[in-house]
Motif scaffolding. Structure first.
Motif, PDB file in Angstrom:
ATOM      1  N   THR A  14       6.576  -2.632   9.839  1.00 26.37           N
ATOM      2  CA  THR A  14       5.241  -2.838   9.310  1.00 26.37           C
ATOM      3  C   THR A  14       4.533  -1.499   9.145  1.00 26.37           C
ATOM      4  O   THR A  14       3.446  -1.309   9.667  1.00 26.37           O
ATOM      5  CB  THR A  14       4.419  -3.764  10.223  1.00 26.37           C
ATOM      6  OG1 THR A  14       4.424  -3.227  11.553  1.00 26.37           O
ATOM      7  CG2 THR A  14       4.979  -5.168  10.248  1.00 26.37           C
ATOM      8  N   PRO A  15       5.155  -0.556   8.437  1.00 25.65           N
ATOM      9  CA  PRO A  15       4.440   0.691   8.190  1.00 25.65           C
ATOM     10  C   PRO A  15       3.186   0.415   7.362  1.00 25.65           C
ATOM     11  O   PRO A  15       3.194  -0.461   6.484  1.00 25.65           O
ATOM     12  CB  PRO A  15       5.439   1.544   7.404  1.00 25.65           C
ATOM     13  CG  PRO A  15       6.769   0.959   7.702  1.00 25.65           C
ATOM     14  CD  PRO A  15       6.520  -0.499   7.906  1.00 25.65           C
ATOM     15  N   THR A  16       2.133   1.145   7.649  1.00 23.76           N
ATOM     16  CA  THR A  16       0.881   0.979   6.908  1.00 23.76           C
ATOM     17  C   THR A  16       0.390   2.346   6.441  1.00 23.76           C
ATOM     18  O   THR A  16       0.844   3.382   6.915  1.00 23.76           O
ATOM     19  CB  THR A  16      -0.197   0.336   7.792  1.00 23.76           C
ATOM     20  OG1 THR A  16      -0.413   1.165   8.944  1.00 23.76           O
ATOM     21  CG2 THR A  16       0.214  -1.055   8.230  1.00 23.76           C
ATOM     22  N   GLY A  17      -0.560   2.328   5.519  1.00 23.51           N
ATOM     23  CA  GLY A  17      -1.133   3.567   5.023  1.00 23.51           C
ATOM     24  C   GLY A  17      -0.115   4.422   4.293  1.00 23.51           C
ATOM     25  O   GLY A  17      -0.137   5.650   4.403  1.00 23.51           O
ATOM     26  N   CYS A  18       0.786   3.789   3.552  1.00 20.47           N
ATOM     27  CA  CYS A  18       1.871   4.516   2.890  1.00 20.47           C
ATOM     28  C   CYS A  18       1.457   4.987   1.495  1.00 20.47           C
ATOM     29  O   CYS A  18       0.813   4.254   0.751  1.00 20.47           O
ATOM     30  CB  CYS A  18       3.103   3.636   2.763  1.00 20.47           C
ATOM     31  SG  CYS A  18       3.768   3.106   4.355  1.00 20.47           S
ATOM     32  N   THR A  19       1.849   6.213   1.183  1.00 15.10           N
ATOM     33  CA  THR A  19       1.614   6.774  -0.154  1.00 15.10           C
ATOM     34  C   THR A  19       2.879   7.496  -0.612  1.00 15.10           C
ATOM     35  O   THR A  19       3.630   8.016   0.196  1.00 15.10           O
ATOM     36  CB  THR A  19       0.447   7.780  -0.154  1.00 15.10           C
ATOM     37  OG1 THR A  19       0.728   8.818   0.787  1.00 15.10           O
ATOM     38  CG2 THR A  19      -0.868   7.114   0.211  1.00 15.10           C
ATOM     39  N   CYS A  48       3.639   7.593   5.669  1.00  9.43           N
ATOM     40  CA  CYS A  48       3.018   6.394   6.214  1.00  9.43           C
ATOM     41  C   CYS A  48       2.303   6.818   7.491  1.00  9.43           C
ATOM     42  O   CYS A  48       2.885   7.491   8.332  1.00  9.43           O
ATOM     43  CB  CYS A  48       4.043   5.307   6.510  1.00  9.43           C
ATOM     44  SG  CYS A  48       4.830   4.615   5.046  1.00  9.43           S
ATOM     45  N   GLY A  95       0.488   4.704   9.705  1.00 12.50           N
ATOM     46  CA  GLY A  95       0.306   3.747  10.787  1.00 12.50           C
ATOM     47  C   GLY A  95       1.406   2.713  10.830  1.00 12.50           C
ATOM     48  O   GLY A  95       2.289   2.676   9.978  1.00 12.50           O
ATOM     49  N   GLY A  96       1.335   1.865  11.849  1.00 17.13           N
ATOM     50  CA  GLY A  96       2.313   0.801  12.011  1.00 17.13           C
ATOM     51  C   GLY A  96       3.593   1.298  12.660  1.00 17.13           C
ATOM     52  O   GLY A  96       3.627   2.332  13.308  1.00 17.13           O
ATOM     53  N   HIS A 111      10.243   4.563   6.592  1.00 23.75           N
ATOM     54  CA  HIS A 111       9.956   4.577   5.155  1.00 23.75           C
ATOM     55  C   HIS A 111      10.784   5.661   4.491  1.00 23.75           C
ATOM     56  O   HIS A 111      11.305   6.560   5.160  1.00 23.75           O
ATOM     57  CB  HIS A 111       8.462   4.801   4.898  1.00 23.75           C
ATOM     58  CG  HIS A 111       7.993   6.175   5.287  1.00 23.75           C
ATOM     59  ND1 HIS A 111       7.893   7.209   4.391  1.00 23.75           N
ATOM     60  CD2 HIS A 111       7.626   6.686   6.485  1.00 23.75           C
ATOM     61  CE1 HIS A 111       7.468   8.291   5.016  1.00 23.75           C
ATOM     62  NE2 HIS A 111       7.306   8.011   6.287  1.00 23.75           N
ATOM     63  N   VAL A 138       7.464   6.408  10.897  1.00 22.79           N
ATOM     64  CA  VAL A 138       6.046   6.535  10.568  1.00 22.79           C
ATOM     65  C   VAL A 138       5.526   7.838  11.167  1.00 22.79           C
ATOM     66  O   VAL A 138       5.872   8.190  12.287  1.00 22.79           O
ATOM     67  CB  VAL A 138       5.264   5.328  11.115  1.00 22.79           C
ATOM     68  CG1 VAL A 138       3.763   5.555  11.038  1.00 22.79           C
ATOM     69  CG2 VAL A 138       5.657   4.066  10.363  1.00 22.79           C
ATOM     70  N   THR A 175      10.003   0.502   2.580  1.00 22.74           N
ATOM     71  CA  THR A 175       9.808   0.414   4.028  1.00 22.74           C
ATOM     72  C   THR A 175      10.805  -0.560   4.646  1.00 22.74           C
ATOM     73  O   THR A 175      11.343  -1.435   3.979  1.00 22.74           O
ATOM     74  CB  THR A 175       8.380  -0.061   4.364  1.00 22.74           C
ATOM     75  OG1 THR A 175       8.169  -1.350   3.784  1.00 22.74           O
ATOM     76  CG2 THR A 175       7.333   0.927   3.855  1.00 22.74           C
TER      77      THR A 175
END
Length: 108
Positions: free
Chosen positions: A37-42, A55, A57-58, A62, A87, A107
């Motif tokens: 559950t990676p978050t804030g990915c660009t 990434c 957060g989470g 990735h 992450v 991810t």
């Protein structure tokens, strides 16, 4: 004939052990699978050859994927794939000098 009598204390101990094993088996059976559950990915194309993903957060991993259109039309599109990283780390990829079609994050 063999004596198969089990004492009351022995039965309680056996039942207690069985309960522990059954509970552990149940918990293992319903434990959530490891899911990413990676978050804030660009994903960013630095230039026509370099791309990176981040990434913030989470949990999980990735990687960056840059799709390019090869200069030879017979080849078509090619994917340049960066390494899986945790992450908080940056996945980078170096591609050939072709037209960039897209850059994305994958991810797990």
């Amino acid at each position: 004939m063999k004596n198969t009598h089990v004492s009351r204390a022995g039965r309680k101990a056996a039942m207690g052990s069985l309960a522990v094993v059954a509970t552990a088996a149940t918990l293992v059976g319903i434990a959530p699978s490891a899911s990413a559950t990676p978050t804030g990915c660009t994903a960013t194309a630095i230039d026509s050859r370099n791309a990176e993903s981040r990434c913030t957060g989470g949990t999980g991993e990735h990687r960056v994927i840059m799709r390019q259109r090869h200069f030879n039309p017979d080849v078509g599109e090619v994917d340049c794939v960066g390494p899986w990283v945790p992450v908080g780390s940056v996945s980078r990829v170096l591609c050939g000098v072709h037209q960039v079609v897209s850059v994305r994050v994958e991810t797990r």
